[in-house]
Design a protein around this motif. Structure first.
Motif, PDB file in Angstrom:
ATOM      1  N   LYS A 123       0.848  -1.200   0.000  1.00 48.47           N
ATOM      2  CA  LYS A 123       0.000   0.000   0.000  1.00 48.47           C
ATOM      3  C   LYS A 123       0.878   1.243   0.000  1.00 48.47           C
ATOM      4  O   LYS A 123       2.108   1.166  -0.075  1.00 48.47           O
ATOM      5  CB  LYS A 123      -0.923  -0.005   1.215  1.00 48.47           C
ATOM      6  N   SER A 192       5.636   3.804  -0.247  1.00 53.30           N
ATOM      7  CA  SER A 192       4.945   2.568  -0.599  1.00 53.30           C
ATOM      8  C   SER A 192       5.810   1.339  -0.335  1.00 53.30           C
ATOM      9  O   SER A 192       6.947   1.246  -0.825  1.00 53.30           O
ATOM     10  CB  SER A 192       4.533   2.590  -2.073  1.00 53.30           C
ATOM     11  N   ALA A 195       2.127  -3.293   3.714  1.00 48.66           N
ATOM     12  CA  ALA A 195       1.256  -2.576   4.641  1.00 48.66           C
ATOM     13  C   ALA A 195       1.689  -2.721   6.097  1.00 48.66           C
ATOM     14  O   ALA A 195       1.615  -1.760   6.870  1.00 48.66           O
ATOM     15  CB  ALA A 195      -0.184  -3.062   4.479  1.00 48.66           C
ATOM     16  N   LEU A 211      -2.999   4.830   5.571  1.00 45.22           N
ATOM     17  CA  LEU A 211      -2.826   4.075   4.343  1.00 45.22           C
ATOM     18  C   LEU A 211      -3.792   4.608   3.296  1.00 45.22           C
ATOM     19  O   LEU A 211      -4.951   4.889   3.591  1.00 45.22           O
ATOM     20  CB  LEU A 211      -3.076   2.588   4.589  1.00 45.22           C
ATOM     21  N   PHE A 215      -4.849  -2.082  -2.235  1.00 44.32           N
ATOM     22  CA  PHE A 215      -3.583  -2.795  -2.295  1.00 44.32           C
ATOM     23  C   PHE A 215      -3.045  -2.748  -3.724  1.00 44.32           C
ATOM     24  O   PHE A 215      -3.786  -2.936  -4.693  1.00 44.32           O
ATOM     25  CB  PHE A 215      -3.763  -4.255  -1.871  1.00 44.32           C
TER      26      PHE A 215
END
Length: 275
Positions: A123, A192, A195, A211, A215
Motif C-alpha cells: 500500500k 509505498s 502494509a 494508508l 492494495f
C-alpha cells in the motif's frame, strides 16, 4: 616470479581446503555445528527492529528463533537489509533469510524459498487527510526501497494511473527508515511498501499518517534458502507447519499484529499444511 607462483598456489590450496571443509548440503553443516545463521532485518517495524531499549525484536525475530528451536540448533542472528538478504545466502554468509521477503519467480531463479509464512500486501502511506487514492498522487514523489518488488509495483501502478513521469517520481532508498524520514520531512508525498511495515512506522506518531487506496499487490513472504538443499527446505517447512498446528504461530502473530497492538492486522490466510 617462481616464488610468487608458489605462494599463489599455496593460497589457492588453503582456500580450497577451507571451502572443502564446508562442502556439501547446508543442512548437514547446520546439524554438525548445531548452529544456524539466520539473516534478519534491523529496521523493519514490526518485523525485526531495535526497540527503545536497544533490543533486537519483532515478528520475524521471534519466528526465526522458533524455527531454530524446532530444528534443535542454536540461532546465530545476522543483520541484513534489502540489498544483502539474498546475496548473503548466495555467498554462504547465512543459511536462512527471514527478512520480510516476497517470494517471486524472479527471486526463485537464484535462491530457494520456504512455504509462505506471512501474508501481506503493498500500500501507500501518506500524511492523514491529503489523499484518498493513488490517482490523487499522480505527479507526486513517492518513496520506496531500492531493489524490491515494491519499487517495481509502484512504478507500474503510477504508470497505469497516468503519471507520465512515473519513473522519476519513484524515489528509491536503501532503508525503510530513510523512506519514513523522507515522508516526515516532506521530501516525498508518500511511501509505498508492505502494509505491515507502513503500519509499524506510522505507529510512531499515532494519527499522523494513514494508508491510501487499494492494495497494489499481494506479498506472500517466504524464508529465503540456499538453492537445491531439500533437507534444509523440508526442515524449515515442517517447523513452520508444526508452529501453525500447535498454536505457536498465532501466539507470535497476535503478539505483534493481534487486537490491541499498534500494528493490528487480522490474519487473512492460513499456512499451507501437508498431510
Amino acid at each position: 616470479m617462481r616464488m610468487a607462483k608458489i605462494v599463489a598456489l599455496a593460497v589457492a590450496m588453503t582456500m580450497f581446503v577451507a571451502s572443502a571443509a564446508f562442502a556439501g548440503p547446508v543442512y548437514d553443516k547446520i546439524m554438525q555445528t548445531k548452529k544456524v545463521r539466520v539473516g534478519i532485518m534491523t529496521d523493519s517495524i514490526p518485523g525485526a527492529f531495535y526497540n527503545e531499549k536497544g533490543e533486537w525484536v519483532g515478528f520475524d525475530y521471534d519466528i526465526a528463533t522458533e524455527v531454530a528451536k524446532r530444528m534443535g540448533v542454536e540461532i546465530d542472528r545476522v543483520a541484513v537489509n534489502n540489498q544483502t538478504r539474498i546475496s548473503f545466502l548466495q555467498q554462504g554468509r547465512i543459511d536462512i533469510s527471514v527478512a520480510n521477503m516476497t517470494h517471486t519467480r524472479e527471486r526463485d531463479k537464484s535462491i530457494d524459498f520456504s512455504i509462505t509464512y506471512f501474508f501481506d500486501g503493498q500500500k501507500v502511506l501518506a500524511k492523514k487527510g491529503q489523499f484518498t487514492s493513488l490517482n490523487d498522487m499522480v505527479g507526486k514523489k513517492i518513496a520506496t526501497m531500492q531493489g524490491t518488488t515494491s519499487e517495481l509495483n509502484l512504478k507500474a501502478a503510477l504508470k497505469a494511473a497516468g503519471d507520465p513521469d512515473y519513473d522519476k517520481n519513484v524515489i528509491s532508498y536503501q532503508k525503510e527508515s530513510q523512506c519514513f524520514q523522507a515522508l516526515q520531512s516532506g521530501r516525498v508525498a508518500g511511501w509505498s511498501t508492505d502494509a505491515t511495515i507502513l503500519l509499524g512506522y506510522a505507529s510512531k506518531t499515532p494519527g499522523a499518517y494513514e494508508l491510501v487506496g487499494d492494495f497494489l499487490s499481494d506479498e506472500p513472504y517466504g524464508m529465503g534458502l540456499p538453492q537445491d538443499d531439500s533437507a534444509l527446505r523440508d526442515a524449515v517447512n515442517m517447523a513452520i507447519q508444526d508452529m501453525w498446528r500447535d498454536g505457536t504461530y498465532m501466539e507470535i502473530y497476535n503478539k505483534w499484529y493481534g487486537p490491541g497492538t499498534p500494528f493490528e492486522m487480522p490474519m487473512s490466510d492460513q499456512i499451507e499444511l501437508w498431510p
